[in-house]
Motif scaffolding. Structure first.
Motif, PDB file in Angstrom:
ATOM      1  N   TYR A 131       6.175  -0.814   7.790  1.00  0.00           N
ATOM      2  CA  TYR A 131       5.054  -0.279   8.572  1.00  0.00           C
ATOM      3  C   TYR A 131       5.113  -0.713  10.037  1.00  0.00           C
ATOM      4  CZ  TYR A 131       3.478   2.152   4.572  1.00  0.00           C
ATOM      5  OH  TYR A 131       3.440   3.043   3.537  1.00  0.00           O
ATOM      6  N   TYR A 133       3.400   6.816  13.339  1.00  0.00           N
ATOM      7  CA  TYR A 133       2.656   7.086  12.100  1.00  0.00           C
ATOM      8  C   TYR A 133       1.692   8.267  12.240  1.00  0.00           C
ATOM      9  CZ  TYR A 133       0.061   6.521   7.833  1.00  0.00           C
ATOM     10  OH  TYR A 133      -0.506   6.780   6.609  1.00  0.00           O
ATOM     11  N   ARG A 190      -7.995  11.954   3.242  1.00  0.00           N
ATOM     12  CA  ARG A 190      -8.861  11.005   3.969  1.00  0.00           C
ATOM     13  C   ARG A 190     -10.289  11.529   4.018  1.00  0.00           C
ATOM     14  NH1 ARG A 190      -4.823  11.255   7.878  1.00  0.00           N
ATOM     15  NH2 ARG A 190      -3.289   9.607   7.526  1.00  0.00           N
ATOM     16  N   GLY A 241      -4.432   0.905   8.285  1.00  0.00           N
ATOM     17  CA  GLY A 241      -3.329   1.415   9.100  1.00  0.00           C
ATOM     18  C   GLY A 241      -3.716   1.523  10.570  1.00  0.00           C
ATOM     19  N   LEU A 294      -6.868   5.908  11.503  1.00  0.00           N
ATOM     20  CA  LEU A 294      -7.115   7.357  11.594  1.00  0.00           C
ATOM     21  C   LEU A 294      -8.436   7.753  10.933  1.00  0.00           C
ATOM     22  CD1 LEU A 294      -3.557   8.735  10.763  1.00  0.00           C
ATOM     23  CD2 LEU A 294      -4.885   9.258  12.825  1.00  0.00           C
ATOM     24  N   ASP A 347      -5.439  -4.689   7.031  1.00  0.00           N
ATOM     25  CA  ASP A 347      -4.077  -4.187   6.833  1.00  0.00           C
ATOM     26  C   ASP A 347      -3.116  -5.358   6.942  1.00  0.00           C
ATOM     27  OD1 ASP A 347      -2.905  -1.064   7.016  1.00  0.00           O
ATOM     28  OD2 ASP A 347      -1.433  -2.649   7.429  1.00  0.00           O
ATOM     29  N   SER A 356      -0.092  -5.038   8.145  1.00  0.00           N
ATOM     30  CA  SER A 356       0.813  -4.809   9.272  1.00  0.00           C
ATOM     31  C   SER A 356       0.068  -4.953  10.596  1.00  0.00           C
ATOM     32  CB  SER A 356       1.426  -3.402   9.162  1.00  0.00           C
ATOM     33  OG  SER A 356       1.998  -3.037  10.395  1.00  0.00           O
ATOM     34  N   MET A 389       0.371  -1.863  12.972  1.00  0.00           N
ATOM     35  CA  MET A 389      -0.516  -0.760  12.561  1.00  0.00           C
ATOM     36  C   MET A 389      -1.953  -1.085  12.984  1.00  0.00           C
ATOM     37  SD  MET A 389       1.215   1.688  10.861  1.00  0.00           S
ATOM     38  CE  MET A 389       0.327   2.514   9.546  1.00  0.00           C
ATOM     39  N   MET A 415      -4.744  -8.787   6.796  1.00  0.00           N
ATOM     40  CA  MET A 415      -5.094  -9.403   5.507  1.00  0.00           C
ATOM     41  C   MET A 415      -4.291  -8.719   4.409  1.00  0.00           C
ATOM     42  SD  MET A 415      -9.001  -9.756   4.115  1.00  0.00           S
ATOM     43  CE  MET A 415      -9.709 -10.341   5.640  1.00  0.00           C
ATOM     44  N   ALA A 435      -4.148  -7.156   0.894  1.00  0.00           N
ATOM     45  CA  ALA A 435      -5.125  -6.489   0.028  1.00  0.00           C
ATOM     46  C   ALA A 435      -5.329  -7.233  -1.299  1.00  0.00           C
ATOM     47  CB  ALA A 435      -4.653  -5.066  -0.250  1.00  0.00           C
ATOM     48  N   GLN A 442      -6.765   4.487   1.114  1.00  0.00           N
ATOM     49  CA  GLN A 442      -6.134   5.799   1.291  1.00  0.00           C
ATOM     50  C   GLN A 442      -4.621   5.620   1.420  1.00  0.00           C
ATOM     51  OE1 GLN A 442      -8.314   6.454   4.888  1.00  0.00           O
ATOM     52  NE2 GLN A 442      -9.933   7.583   3.884  1.00  0.00           N
ATOM     53  N   TYR A 443      -3.885   6.107   0.436  1.00  0.00           N
ATOM     54  CA  TYR A 443      -2.407   6.073   0.462  1.00  0.00           C
ATOM     55  C   TYR A 443      -1.892   4.631   0.524  1.00  0.00           C
ATOM     56  CZ  TYR A 443      -3.785  10.723   1.873  1.00  0.00           C
ATOM     57  OH  TYR A 443      -4.415  11.937   1.933  1.00  0.00           O
ATOM     58  N   VAL A 444      -2.507   3.761  -0.245  1.00  0.00           N
ATOM     59  CA  VAL A 444      -2.174   2.333  -0.164  1.00  0.00           C
ATOM     60  C   VAL A 444      -1.671   1.770  -1.497  1.00  0.00           C
ATOM     61  CG1 VAL A 444      -3.170   0.027   0.234  1.00  0.00           C
ATOM     62  CG2 VAL A 444      -3.828   1.934   1.710  1.00  0.00           C
ATOM     63  N   PRO A 487       2.805  -4.635  -3.067  1.00  0.00           N
ATOM     64  CA  PRO A 487       3.742  -5.253  -4.009  1.00  0.00           C
ATOM     65  C   PRO A 487       3.186  -5.375  -5.425  1.00  0.00           C
ATOM     66  CG  PRO A 487       3.684  -6.471  -1.950  1.00  0.00           C
ATOM     67  CD  PRO A 487       2.604  -5.447  -1.850  1.00  0.00           C
TER      68      PRO A 487
HETATM   69  C1  SAM Z   1       0.696   5.006   3.964  1.00  0.00           C
HETATM   70  S1  SAM Z   1      -0.156   3.863   4.987  1.00  0.00           S
HETATM   71  C2  SAM Z   1      -1.840   4.468   4.916  1.00  0.00           C
HETATM   72  C3  SAM Z   1      -2.624   4.132   6.170  1.00  0.00           C
HETATM   73  C4  SAM Z   1      -4.022   4.766   6.237  1.00  0.00           C
HETATM   74  N1  SAM Z   1      -4.859   4.343   5.118  1.00  0.00           N
HETATM   75  C5  SAM Z   1      -3.945   6.279   6.307  1.00  0.00           C
HETATM   76  O1  SAM Z   1      -4.678   6.958   5.574  1.00  0.00           O
HETATM   77  O2  SAM Z   1      -3.201   6.794   7.120  1.00  0.00           O
HETATM   78  C6  SAM Z   1      -0.244   2.410   3.957  1.00  0.00           C
HETATM   79  C7  SAM Z   1      -0.890   1.225   4.671  1.00  0.00           C
HETATM   80  O3  SAM Z   1      -1.080   0.173   3.726  1.00  0.00           O
HETATM   81  C8  SAM Z   1      -0.764  -1.051   4.364  1.00  0.00           C
HETATM   82  N2  SAM Z   1      -0.434  -2.039   3.331  1.00  0.00           N
HETATM   83  C9  SAM Z   1       0.650  -2.056   2.507  1.00  0.00           C
HETATM   84  N3  SAM Z   1       0.616  -3.141   1.710  1.00  0.00           N
HETATM   85  C10 SAM Z   1      -0.525  -3.818   2.033  1.00  0.00           C
HETATM   86  C11 SAM Z   1      -1.112  -5.014   1.557  1.00  0.00           C
HETATM   87  N4  SAM Z   1      -0.552  -5.742   0.583  1.00  0.00           N
HETATM   88  N5  SAM Z   1      -2.280  -5.411   2.094  1.00  0.00           N
HETATM   89  C12 SAM Z   1      -2.872  -4.682   3.080  1.00  0.00           C
HETATM   90  N6  SAM Z   1      -2.355  -3.541   3.579  1.00  0.00           N
HETATM   91  C13 SAM Z   1      -1.185  -3.117   3.068  1.00  0.00           C
HETATM   92  C14 SAM Z   1       0.410  -0.695   5.248  1.00  0.00           C
HETATM   93  O4  SAM Z   1       0.644  -1.650   6.255  1.00  0.00           O
HETATM   94  C15 SAM Z   1      -0.029   0.663   5.788  1.00  0.00           C
HETATM   95  O5  SAM Z   1      -0.778   0.552   6.969  1.00  0.00           O
END
Ligand code: SAM
Length: 212
Positions: free
Chosen positions: A14, A21, A33, A53, A56, A71, A73, A76, A98, A100, A116-118, A123
């Motif tokens: 990310y 992005y 969203r 992210g 948005l 997030d 990242s 981001m 932070m 998640a 959203q998309y997370v 992991p």
């Molecule tokens: C596909 S993007 C989606 C971003 C936003 N929600 C959107 O709708 O565009 C996935 C996001 O999840 C974050 N992410 C991935 N693993 C994460 C974690 N363990 N804790 C927090 N954020 C995480 C990534 O850094 C990234 O910004």
């Protein structure tokens, strides 16, 4: 699992996505969203947007909600911070780097948790879902939108073939629906309120779990 997603890999992925992005994923993911935000706004109150992210989504929530965004990242999240300042989103109470899976919020703090998309990008999806439910108030909703892998057929074959590359890009394309239902059954105290097909192509789902 060998070759599965790890935190360092996600942060790297990310960090690379951050500058482009919005251009790549802004429009294509917008219907999902908007639909999750409409559901969260019905609940109102204090809302956590996990994996926020570049932010948005933030300007689309009702200004009467109190928003926190987290997030993993930093690149981001920096974009999200710029967006909040530029748009004067005074209802955004906090944006923080932070994980998640280890949310630094008290139990039963939020009326709704939105991701959203997370969930296919983290992991450890099950432990992450556990923490989402921990910070939700009883009666609150966890609102997800995500790509859900096909159960069989050519799409499943493609998703499995694409999986190794997709992990390097930061997500799991073959993530099965059963992983969510199995988690809910094991966790207890949560019920599935809705699964709604979403564009693009109905391969995505809006999913609502209610905490009892
Ligand atoms: C596909 S993007 C989606 C971003 C936003 N929600 C959107 O709708 O565009 C996935 C996001 O999840 C974050 N992410 C991935 N693993 C994460 C974690 N363990 N804790 C927090 N954020 C995480 C990534 O850094 C990234 O910004």
């Amino acid at each position: 699992m060998a070759g599965d997603i790890d935190r360092e890999g996600v942060e790297k992925a990310y960090g690379r996505w951050a500058p482009v992005y919005d251009l790549v994923f802004g429009k294509v993911f917008d219907a999902g969203r908007q639909s999750t935000i409409a559901e969260a706004d019905k609940i109102g109150g204090r809302i956590l947007d996990v994996g926020v992210g570049t932010g948005l989504s933030l300007s689309d929530y009702s200004r009467s909600t109190k928003l926190c965004g987290v997030d993993i990242s930093e690149p981001m999240l920096r974009r999200a911070q710029q967006r909040v300042r530029a748009l004067g989103l005074t209802n955004v109470e906090a944006l923080a780097v932070m994980d998640a899976k280890n949310l630094a919020f008290p139990d039963s703090f939020f009326d709704a948790v939105v991701a959203q998309y997370v969930i296919t990008a983290v992991p450890d999806p099950e432990a992450t879902l556990d923490d989402f439910i921990r910070v939700l108030k009883p009666g609150g909703e966890l609102i997800l939108v995500n790509h859900i892998g096909a159960e069989s057929g050519p799409r499943r074959v493609f998703e499995l073939a694409f999986a190794p590359l997709a992990r390097r890009l930061g997500w799991r394309p073959e993530f099965p629906w059963a992983r969510l239902t199995d988690w809910a059954a094991k966790h207890g105290g949560v019920s599935l309120a809705e699964r709604r097909p979403m564009p693009p192509m109905g391969h995505f789902s809006l999913i609502r779990f209610r905490k009892s």
